[in-house]
Design a protein around this motif. Structure first.
Motif, PDB file in Angstrom:
ATOM      1  N   ALA A   1     -47.153  47.360 -23.910  1.00  0.00           N
ATOM      2  CA  ALA A   1     -46.994  46.294 -24.902  1.00  0.00           C
ATOM      3  C   ALA A   1     -47.067  44.915 -24.248  1.00  0.00           C
ATOM      4  CB  ALA A   1     -45.665  46.462 -25.637  1.00  0.00           C
ATOM      5  N   SER A   2     -46.426  44.761 -23.084  1.00  0.00           N
ATOM      6  CA  SER A   2     -46.429  43.455 -22.394  1.00  0.00           C
ATOM      7  C   SER A   2     -47.840  43.048 -21.979  1.00  0.00           C
ATOM      8  CB  SER A   2     -45.525  43.512 -21.159  1.00  0.00           C
ATOM      9  OG  SER A   2     -44.180  43.671 -21.534  1.00  0.00           O
ATOM     10  N   ILE A   3     -48.587  43.982 -21.411  1.00  0.00           N
ATOM     11  CA  ILE A   3     -49.969  43.685 -21.011  1.00  0.00           C
ATOM     12  C   ILE A   3     -50.824  43.393 -22.249  1.00  0.00           C
ATOM     13  CG2 ILE A   3     -52.067  44.656 -19.961  1.00  0.00           C
ATOM     14  CD1 ILE A   3     -50.125  46.311 -18.149  1.00  0.00           C
ATOM     15  N   GLY A   4     -50.615  44.199 -23.283  1.00  0.00           N
ATOM     16  CA  GLY A   4     -51.363  44.004 -24.528  1.00  0.00           C
ATOM     17  C   GLY A   4     -51.102  42.659 -25.163  1.00  0.00           C
ATOM     18  N   VAL A   5     -49.825  42.236 -25.150  1.00  0.00           N
ATOM     19  CA  VAL A   5     -49.451  40.928 -25.715  1.00  0.00           C
ATOM     20  C   VAL A   5     -50.145  39.798 -24.962  1.00  0.00           C
ATOM     21  CG1 VAL A   5     -47.520  39.291 -25.851  1.00  0.00           C
ATOM     22  CG2 VAL A   5     -47.261  41.610 -26.744  1.00  0.00           C
ATOM     23  N   SER A   6     -50.143  39.885 -23.637  1.00  0.00           N
ATOM     24  CA  SER A   6     -50.811  38.851 -22.833  1.00  0.00           C
ATOM     25  C   SER A   6     -52.300  38.779 -23.156  1.00  0.00           C
ATOM     26  CB  SER A   6     -50.606  39.130 -21.340  1.00  0.00           C
ATOM     27  OG  SER A   6     -49.240  39.031 -21.003  1.00  0.00           O
ATOM     28  N   LEU A   7     -52.915  39.939 -23.351  1.00  0.00           N
ATOM     29  CA  LEU A   7     -54.342  39.969 -23.699  1.00  0.00           C
ATOM     30  C   LEU A   7     -54.592  39.397 -25.098  1.00  0.00           C
ATOM     31  CD1 LEU A   7     -55.398  43.449 -22.244  1.00  0.00           C
ATOM     32  CD2 LEU A   7     -56.166  41.198 -21.470  1.00  0.00           C
ATOM     33  N   ILE A   8     -53.684  39.698 -26.040  1.00  0.00           N
ATOM     34  CA  ILE A   8     -53.810  39.143 -27.394  1.00  0.00           C
ATOM     35  C   ILE A   8     -53.867  37.624 -27.334  1.00  0.00           C
ATOM     36  CG2 ILE A   8     -52.518  38.706 -29.541  1.00  0.00           C
ATOM     37  CD1 ILE A   8     -51.579  41.616 -29.451  1.00  0.00           C
TER      38      ILE A   8
ATOM     39  N   PHE B   1     -54.496  35.759 -24.682  1.00  0.00           N
ATOM     40  CA  PHE B   1     -55.665  35.310 -23.920  1.00  0.00           C
ATOM     41  C   PHE B   1     -56.869  35.178 -24.858  1.00  0.00           C
ATOM     42  CE2 PHE B   1     -59.543  36.617 -21.575  1.00  0.00           C
ATOM     43  CZ  PHE B   1     -59.668  35.502 -20.753  1.00  0.00           C
ATOM     44  N   PHE B   2     -57.074  36.195 -25.693  1.00  0.00           N
ATOM     45  CA  PHE B   2     -58.175  36.149 -26.673  1.00  0.00           C
ATOM     46  C   PHE B   2     -57.943  35.049 -27.707  1.00  0.00           C
ATOM     47  CE2 PHE B   2     -58.385  40.910 -25.685  1.00  0.00           C
ATOM     48  CZ  PHE B   2     -59.328  40.718 -24.687  1.00  0.00           C
ATOM     49  N   TYR B   3     -56.670  34.822 -28.030  1.00  0.00           N
ATOM     50  CA  TYR B   3     -56.299  33.743 -28.953  1.00  0.00           C
ATOM     51  C   TYR B   3     -56.732  32.396 -28.376  1.00  0.00           C
ATOM     52  CZ  TYR B   3     -53.055  30.696 -31.601  1.00  0.00           C
ATOM     53  OH  TYR B   3     -52.501  29.713 -32.372  1.00  0.00           O
ATOM     54  N   GLY B   4     -56.509  32.207 -27.067  1.00  0.00           N
ATOM     55  CA  GLY B   4     -56.946  30.986 -26.392  1.00  0.00           C
ATOM     56  C   GLY B   4     -58.453  30.834 -26.394  1.00  0.00           C
ATOM     57  N   LEU B   5     -59.159  31.953 -26.263  1.00  0.00           N
ATOM     58  CA  LEU B   5     -60.629  31.918 -26.295  1.00  0.00           C
ATOM     59  C   LEU B   5     -61.164  31.481 -27.657  1.00  0.00           C
ATOM     60  CD1 LEU B   5     -61.619  35.187 -24.362  1.00  0.00           C
ATOM     61  CD2 LEU B   5     -61.919  32.845 -23.582  1.00  0.00           C
TER      62      LEU B   5
ATOM     63  N   LYS C   1     -40.403  33.957 -19.683  1.00  0.00           N
ATOM     64  CA  LYS C   1     -41.134  35.110 -20.242  1.00  0.00           C
ATOM     65  C   LYS C   1     -42.214  34.657 -21.219  1.00  0.00           C
ATOM     66  CE  LYS C   1     -37.652  38.787 -19.986  1.00  0.00           C
ATOM     67  NZ  LYS C   1     -36.815  39.710 -20.780  1.00  0.00           N
ATOM     68  N   LEU C   2     -41.857  33.711 -22.083  1.00  0.00           N
ATOM     69  CA  LEU C   2     -42.824  33.202 -23.060  1.00  0.00           C
ATOM     70  C   LEU C   2     -43.982  32.494 -22.364  1.00  0.00           C
ATOM     71  CD1 LEU C   2     -40.406  31.788 -25.792  1.00  0.00           C
ATOM     72  CD2 LEU C   2     -41.918  33.756 -26.030  1.00  0.00           C
ATOM     73  N   PHE C   3     -43.684  31.793 -21.270  1.00  0.00           N
ATOM     74  CA  PHE C   3     -44.729  31.094 -20.527  1.00  0.00           C
ATOM     75  C   PHE C   3     -45.692  32.088 -19.875  1.00  0.00           C
ATOM     76  CE2 PHE C   3     -46.418  29.296 -16.575  1.00  0.00           C
ATOM     77  CZ  PHE C   3     -47.063  28.166 -17.076  1.00  0.00           C
ATOM     78  N   THR C   4     -45.130  33.114 -19.224  1.00  0.00           N
ATOM     79  CA  THR C   4     -45.983  34.068 -18.495  1.00  0.00           C
ATOM     80  C   THR C   4     -46.737  35.009 -19.432  1.00  0.00           C
ATOM     81  OG1 THR C   4     -44.041  35.495 -18.206  1.00  0.00           O
ATOM     82  CG2 THR C   4     -44.612  34.028 -16.391  1.00  0.00           C
ATOM     83  N   GLU C   5     -46.081  35.433 -20.540  1.00  0.00           N
ATOM     84  CA  GLU C   5     -46.717  36.409 -21.430  1.00  0.00           C
ATOM     85  C   GLU C   5     -47.574  35.766 -22.522  1.00  0.00           C
ATOM     86  OE1 GLU C   5     -44.576  39.694 -23.044  1.00  0.00           O
ATOM     87  OE2 GLU C   5     -43.355  39.964 -21.241  1.00  0.00           O
ATOM     88  N   ILE C   6     -47.270  34.512 -22.891  1.00  0.00           N
ATOM     89  CA  ILE C   6     -47.959  33.896 -24.032  1.00  0.00           C
ATOM     90  C   ILE C   6     -48.699  32.613 -23.654  1.00  0.00           C
ATOM     91  CG2 ILE C   6     -47.640  32.878 -26.322  1.00  0.00           C
ATOM     92  CD1 ILE C   6     -45.327  34.801 -26.771  1.00  0.00           C
ATOM     93  N   LEU C   7     -47.952  31.601 -23.188  1.00  0.00           N
ATOM     94  CA  LEU C   7     -48.584  30.293 -22.960  1.00  0.00           C
ATOM     95  C   LEU C   7     -49.639  30.326 -21.861  1.00  0.00           C
ATOM     96  CD1 LEU C   7     -45.951  27.424 -23.290  1.00  0.00           C
ATOM     97  CD2 LEU C   7     -48.043  27.770 -24.585  1.00  0.00           C
ATOM     98  N   LEU C   8     -49.333  30.970 -20.738  1.00  0.00           N
ATOM     99  CA  LEU C   8     -50.290  31.031 -19.629  1.00  0.00           C
ATOM    100  C   LEU C   8     -51.595  31.720 -20.039  1.00  0.00           C
ATOM    101  CD1 LEU C   8     -50.465  30.133 -16.676  1.00  0.00           C
ATOM    102  CD2 LEU C   8     -49.664  32.408 -16.003  1.00  0.00           C
ATOM    103  N   PRO C   9     -51.528  32.894 -20.720  1.00  0.00           N
ATOM    104  CA  PRO C   9     -52.776  33.504 -21.204  1.00  0.00           C
ATOM    105  C   PRO C   9     -53.544  32.620 -22.194  1.00  0.00           C
ATOM    106  CG  PRO C   9     -51.013  35.118 -21.233  1.00  0.00           C
ATOM    107  CD  PRO C   9     -50.382  33.802 -20.924  1.00  0.00           C
ATOM    108  N   VAL C  10     -52.810  31.898 -23.075  1.00  0.00           N
ATOM    109  CA  VAL C  10     -53.477  31.001 -24.029  1.00  0.00           C
ATOM    110  C   VAL C  10     -54.215  29.887 -23.293  1.00  0.00           C
ATOM    111  CG1 VAL C  10     -53.110  29.253 -25.823  1.00  0.00           C
ATOM    112  CG2 VAL C  10     -51.957  31.436 -25.995  1.00  0.00           C
ATOM    113  N   VAL C  11     -53.541  29.267 -22.322  1.00  0.00           N
ATOM    114  CA  VAL C  11     -54.147  28.172 -21.542  1.00  0.00           C
ATOM    115  C   VAL C  11     -55.358  28.679 -20.769  1.00  0.00           C
ATOM    116  CG1 VAL C  11     -53.765  26.572 -19.611  1.00  0.00           C
ATOM    117  CG2 VAL C  11     -52.013  26.850 -21.369  1.00  0.00           C
ATOM    118  N   LEU C  12     -55.225  29.860 -20.174  1.00  0.00           N
ATOM    119  CA  LEU C  12     -56.338  30.454 -19.423  1.00  0.00           C
ATOM    120  C   LEU C  12     -57.520  30.736 -20.347  1.00  0.00           C
ATOM    121  CD1 LEU C  12     -57.306  31.542 -16.684  1.00  0.00           C
ATOM    122  CD2 LEU C  12     -56.304  33.749 -17.285  1.00  0.00           C
TER     123      LEU C  12
END
Length: 323
Positions: free
Chosen positions: A38-45, A47-51, A167-178
């Motif tokens: 779930a954690s990896i999946g959330v980060s990918l979600i 990341f795609f959101y940022g794209l 946690k929010l930064f590593t799992e959500i914000l960082l993937p969005v920015v990337l």
């Protein structure tokens, strides 16, 4: 008019039924690492959101500032305040947990995909809907933990806003920015495979829901939820939805919005994101909390908002076609 039940809602119901009969695979003793998946999946979600965040569209969207302020204040201020008004009437632990689950719902950001789709059907302001739905998720990363921290710090040992933001930064914000940084290079692939990515998003949400409900069923969390509590939740979420729908409509009229902007204000200002809710519940609440119970009003609200707004959107579209 023929009504079609949303397939994702049916999938959620099926997953909850599976969790009821086969809770072991989602429990803490399960050999399947669902938490890590779930954690990896959330980060990918995210990341795609940022794209998906188009810089040009976001820049153009800033121009309609009155509409954006109305939507964001409705989402993050008016919604929680309405639920807060009922806090003095809470007098038992069971009613407190039910109230907290409703407050969690009220503190969440707006949903992205369904808001944009419904605004599109109703022939509202689509660019403004995209901007508000997108920016709402980012604002929610900051605002939702602040709202919940007012109450979780009192009840939850080990609750730390600092740890939560990490946690929010590593799992959500960082993937969005990337994802946003790579949008220029990979954004075209997101458009090309958007159906597959939507399926991936929903699959991860279903994994989180399955795990949450499996643990809740194993620990008999729902044994304390009586029929009157379930009816109370249904009445509460229906009241919340219609209060926000008519209030945003009234304010849009007072601000002299055109019909397209009014539709966007009402559709985006009344929605709550199941994606963010399932993700935030995993991060904000400690392991001792009945997360399945916390998610129950959100899932019922998700079904209700899609059902009502889809009917309203269809009627508005027909009216516009006649005009």
């Amino acid at each position: 008019m023929k009504l079609k039940i949303d397939n994702f809602i049916l999938a959620i119901i099926m997953v909850i039924i599976i969790a009821y009969f086969f809770p072991y695979w989602g429990s803490k003793a399960s050999p399947i690492p669902l938490s890590q998946i779930a954690s990896i999946g959330v980060s990918l979600i995210f990341f795609f959101y940022g794209l998906k965040l188009n810089p040009e569209k976001l820049k153009n969207g800033l121009k309609n500032w009155k509409l954006h302020i109305l939507v964001q204040l409705s989402t993050f201020l008016v919604f929680p305040i309405i639920v807060l008004l009922f806090y003095p009437f809470i007098n038992t632990e069971e009613s407190h947990n039910l109230w907290l689950s409703l407050f969690f719902l009220a503190a969440l950001p707006s949903t992205v995909s369904s808001s944009v789709v419904m605004v599109s059907i109703a022939k509202g302001n689509i660019p403004a809907a995209i901007f508000n739905a997108s920016i709402s998720g980012l604002i929610g990363v900051v605002i939702t933990p602040l709202w919940m921290g007012l109450f979780l710090t009192q009840d939850a040992s080990g609750f730390s806003l600092g740890d939560i933001y990490i946690k929010l930064f590593t799992e959500i914000l960082l993937p969005v920015v990337l994802g946003f940084a790579l949008q220029k290079f990979l954004g075209k692939y997101v458009q090309k495979y958007q159906k597959q990515l939507a399926l991936f998003d929903k699959s991860i949400i279903l994994v989180i829901i399955y795990k949450s409900f499996s643990e809740s069923f194993e620990e008999n969390v729902f044994s304390s939820v009586q029929l009157k509590d379930l009816l109370l939740i249904m009445v509460a979420i229906t009241f919340l939805f219609y209060t926000m729908y008519y209030l945003t409509g009234y304010l849009a009229k007072k601000l002299k919005f055109n019909q397209e902007d009014s539709i966007t204000a009402q559709f985006c200002g009344t929605k709550k994101s199941l994606v963010h809710g399932t993700v935030f519940s995993k991060i904000l609440f400690p392991a001792t909390y009945p997360v399945g119970l916390i998610l129950l009003p959100l899932m019922l609200f998700h079904a209700l908002q899609i059902f009502i707004i889809s009917i309203v959107a269809s009627k508005l579209a027909k009216r516009k076609d006649k005009e």
